[in-house]
Design a protein around this motif. Sequence first.
Motif, PDB file in Angstrom:
ATOM      1  N   GLN A   1     -27.261   3.840 -24.005  1.00  0.00           N
ATOM      2  CA  GLN A   1     -26.900   4.661 -25.537  1.00  0.00           C
ATOM      3  C   GLN A   1     -25.794   4.039 -25.552  1.00  0.00           C
ATOM      4  O   GLN A   1     -25.349   3.226 -26.553  1.00  0.00           O
ATOM      5  CB  GLN A   1     -26.825   6.205 -25.504  1.00  0.00           C
ATOM      6  N   SER A   2     -24.752   3.415 -24.663  1.00  0.00           N
ATOM      7  CA  SER A   2     -23.695   3.529 -24.284  1.00  0.00           C
ATOM      8  C   SER A   2     -23.313   1.459 -25.429  1.00  0.00           C
ATOM      9  O   SER A   2     -22.876   1.298 -26.228  1.00  0.00           O
ATOM     10  CB  SER A   2     -22.625   3.215 -23.939  1.00  0.00           C
TER      11      SER A   2
ATOM     12  N   ALA B   1     -24.435   2.076 -29.233  1.00  0.00           N
ATOM     13  CA  ALA B   1     -23.327   2.914 -30.007  1.00  0.00           C
ATOM     14  C   ALA B   1     -23.170   2.544 -31.256  1.00  0.00           C
ATOM     15  O   ALA B   1     -23.529   2.168 -32.073  1.00  0.00           O
ATOM     16  CB  ALA B   1     -22.708   3.504 -29.663  1.00  0.00           C
TER      17      ALA B   1
ATOM     18  N   ARG C   1     -17.194   7.152 -31.377  1.00  0.00           N
ATOM     19  CA  ARG C   1     -17.328   5.771 -30.215  1.00  0.00           C
ATOM     20  C   ARG C   1     -16.756   5.443 -29.162  1.00  0.00           C
ATOM     21  O   ARG C   1     -17.204   4.672 -28.572  1.00  0.00           O
ATOM     22  CB  ARG C   1     -17.578   4.927 -32.049  1.00  0.00           C
TER      23      ARG C   1
ATOM     24  N   VAL D   1     -17.716   7.310 -26.256  1.00  0.00           N
ATOM     25  CA  VAL D   1     -18.739   6.913 -25.972  1.00  0.00           C
ATOM     26  C   VAL D   1     -18.294   5.618 -24.826  1.00  0.00           C
ATOM     27  O   VAL D   1     -19.299   5.114 -23.566  1.00  0.00           O
ATOM     28  CB  VAL D   1     -20.454   6.771 -26.572  1.00  0.00           C
TER      29      VAL D   1
ATOM     30  N   LEU E   1     -26.406  10.492 -28.832  1.00  0.00           N
ATOM     31  CA  LEU E   1     -26.044  10.116 -29.731  1.00  0.00           C
ATOM     32  C   LEU E   1     -26.360  10.293 -31.399  1.00  0.00           C
ATOM     33  O   LEU E   1     -26.009  10.924 -32.166  1.00  0.00           O
ATOM     34  CB  LEU E   1     -26.184   8.349 -30.247  1.00  0.00           C
TER      35      LEU E   1
ATOM     36  N   SER F   1     -24.330  12.192 -34.612  1.00  0.00           N
ATOM     37  CA  SER F   1     -24.267  11.555 -35.674  1.00  0.00           C
ATOM     38  C   SER F   1     -24.326  11.944 -36.650  1.00  0.00           C
ATOM     39  O   SER F   1     -24.276  12.154 -37.993  1.00  0.00           O
ATOM     40  CB  SER F   1     -25.179  10.396 -35.664  1.00  0.00           C
TER      41      SER F   1
END
Length: 294
Positions: A105-106, A109, A174, A177, A191, A195
């Motif tokens: 996911q990083s 992101a 962010r 992350v 995420l 969000s």
Amino acid sequence: MESLRVALVTGANKGIGFALVEGLAARMGPDDVVLLTGRDARRVTDAAALVAKAPGTRSRVEGRVLDVTDAGAVAEMAAELGERHGGLDIVVSNASALLTRDRPQSEQADEFIAVANGGTHAMLRSFGPVLRPGGRLVVVASSLGTLGHLDPRLHPLFDGASLDEVDKAVESWRAAVHAGTSEGLGWPRWLNVPSKVAQVAAVRAVAAQRRATDLPKGTLIAAVCPGLVDTPLSRPWFEDFSRAQSPAQAARAILDLLLSERADPAFYGELVRFGGVLPWYGGTPLNEDRSLTA
């Protein structure tokens, strides 16, 4: 002749955004305009043509390219449409980015946050000022957007925050992350949760500033939850689709809200799902990378 009404939907090439354009074009009048927007010119053109030719379409449908991650482009379009039409009556901030399980996911992101959060903020900042009295400006979020879904340590970042403060909180998240420190700070692994909370917080921030002016005019600014919708965006993250809706089904309650003759003041600045308000402080912290709610 009825006065011209103008509606705009972002992220409308497919899914619930496309269904909202279809519904608006069918339920608004022949002198009204529905603007279907998205990032890809070919897809925008094809989608707009498809709606325009549909048997139930009554309004004029126009396709416009708009990348919501470009705040300058969003501001330019808002100013142009405001000048051309004297304002807009319906604005739906719906654009979202695909989040998959096959990549960390990083790595996803930046694009995900830029579309979902940067895009939401740009739409609120630029289209709020050109919304006509009695108009509707809604952000498509989810039930994950209530503050209770975050660790209590993070609540002060969003509760009662201004839009600039929500911007800072999103940027802080962010950065965490990318630094690999987000979970230690209490941020959920998935995420989508922070969000959505940030989207609803942004709506609440703008609504707090405008409430005194908007309510007497019947203007509505709100976040909406369509419920679980069976789309490529949701498929990787939810296991039980037995009660999932099609985009067209999910669009119905939102369309009723957008086209209602009178906006319920109780909905102003809130997260609305199926005609009811989801409490801002509701929910429990989600620290896993998936959830079975929507």
